[in-house]
Design a protein around this motif. Sequence first.
Motif, PDB file in Angstrom:
ATOM      1  N   UNK A   1      45.475 -15.858  84.869  1.00  0.00           N
ATOM      2  CA  UNK A   1      44.241 -14.843  85.046  1.00  0.00           C
ATOM      3  C   UNK A   1      43.464 -15.917  83.036  1.00  0.00           C
ATOM      4  N   UNK A   2      43.668 -17.093  82.936  1.00  0.00           N
ATOM      5  CA  UNK A   2      42.237 -17.129  81.196  1.00  0.00           C
ATOM      6  C   UNK A   2      41.642 -17.688  82.025  1.00  0.00           C
ATOM      7  N   UNK A   3      41.176 -18.518  83.796  1.00  0.00           N
ATOM      8  CA  UNK A   3      40.649 -19.607  83.752  1.00  0.00           C
ATOM      9  C   UNK A   3      39.510 -18.529  85.039  1.00  0.00           C
ATOM     10  N   UNK A   4      39.351 -17.973  84.214  1.00  0.00           N
ATOM     11  CA  UNK A   4      37.528 -16.817  85.422  1.00  0.00           C
ATOM     12  C   UNK A   4      38.250 -16.123  86.146  1.00  0.00           C
ATOM     13  N   UNK A   5      39.196 -15.840  86.713  1.00  0.00           N
ATOM     14  CA  UNK A   5      39.813 -15.206  87.699  1.00  0.00           C
ATOM     15  C   UNK A   5      39.522 -13.690  87.765  1.00  0.00           C
ATOM     16  N   UNK A   6      38.519 -13.286  88.582  1.00  0.00           N
ATOM     17  CA  UNK A   6      38.324 -11.837  88.031  1.00  0.00           C
ATOM     18  C   UNK A   6      38.970 -10.723  88.961  1.00  0.00           C
ATOM     19  N   UNK A   7      39.460 -10.977  89.744  1.00  0.00           N
ATOM     20  CA  UNK A   7      40.581  -9.965  89.971  1.00  0.00           C
ATOM     21  C   UNK A   7      41.831 -10.362  91.172  1.00  0.00           C
ATOM     22  N   UNK A   8      42.639  -9.280  91.203  1.00  0.00           N
ATOM     23  CA  UNK A   8      43.871  -9.583  91.063  1.00  0.00           C
ATOM     24  C   UNK A   8      44.374  -8.689  92.650  1.00  0.00           C
TER      25      UNK A   8
END
Length: 235
Positions: free
Chosen positions: A174-181
């Motif tokens: 999730x380091x690369x600009x991921x906003x949700x899981x």
Amino acid sequence: MAKTPTPHNGANYGDIAKTVIMSGDPLRAKMIAETYLTDAKQYNSVRGMLGYTGTFDGRQFSVQGHGMGIPSIGIYSYELFHFYDCDTIIRLGTCGGLDPNVKIGTVILAETACTDSNYGYQYNLPEGYVPSATPELLEAAAASAQKLGIPVMRGKVFSSDVFYNDAEKQAQWCSDGVIGVEMEAAGLYINAFEAGKKALTILTVSDNIATGEALSAIDRQLSLKNMIQIAFGMI
Ligand code: HPA
């Protein structure tokens, strides 16, 4: 056609509309069908994965549950695309916010996803690679939200195979600009890509993993309504 009904879906060929709105929870699918469709008829109850076809604005649409996780949405969306000749699937779900700035209740249009699932292996996709949402659906959802005055975020989500995941492992994805899981968008996008069909995932942020906040029952209903209205405004 000869493949219907399937082991997972009691519908006959022709019972399901070209555009299907899906949600993980079959009871939410029931609520959406009963609230938004006219003359909704139930076509499936196998494994409790309720599915309905009815009309909205004079056109036929279906609403169906897809269960939890990529294997589950993988089965149902594969059958809808390949055996029922559906063209478009719009998934309405919830996700955990990953950035402290992603407020609970926010509606996210999942432009694309990354995943720790190996589902794409069967289609020779590189490990972790996920095709994007269908651009015309993304634009239609953004336009619908704008017309309704509902703010949305557009971005990449992490489709995890694991709900109770290790925080450090999840952070690696999730380091690369991921906003949700969440747990399904990647499976849907991979199946749509393989079938040459259209797909979009719209999500409501139900909890924030960074801040520990979670939606109250009342706010949850309101936020889900925003997401559902965006979907019906775009079809
Ligand atoms: N993880 C996975 N799926 C989810 C979550 C989460 O934290 N919240 C809502 N759906």
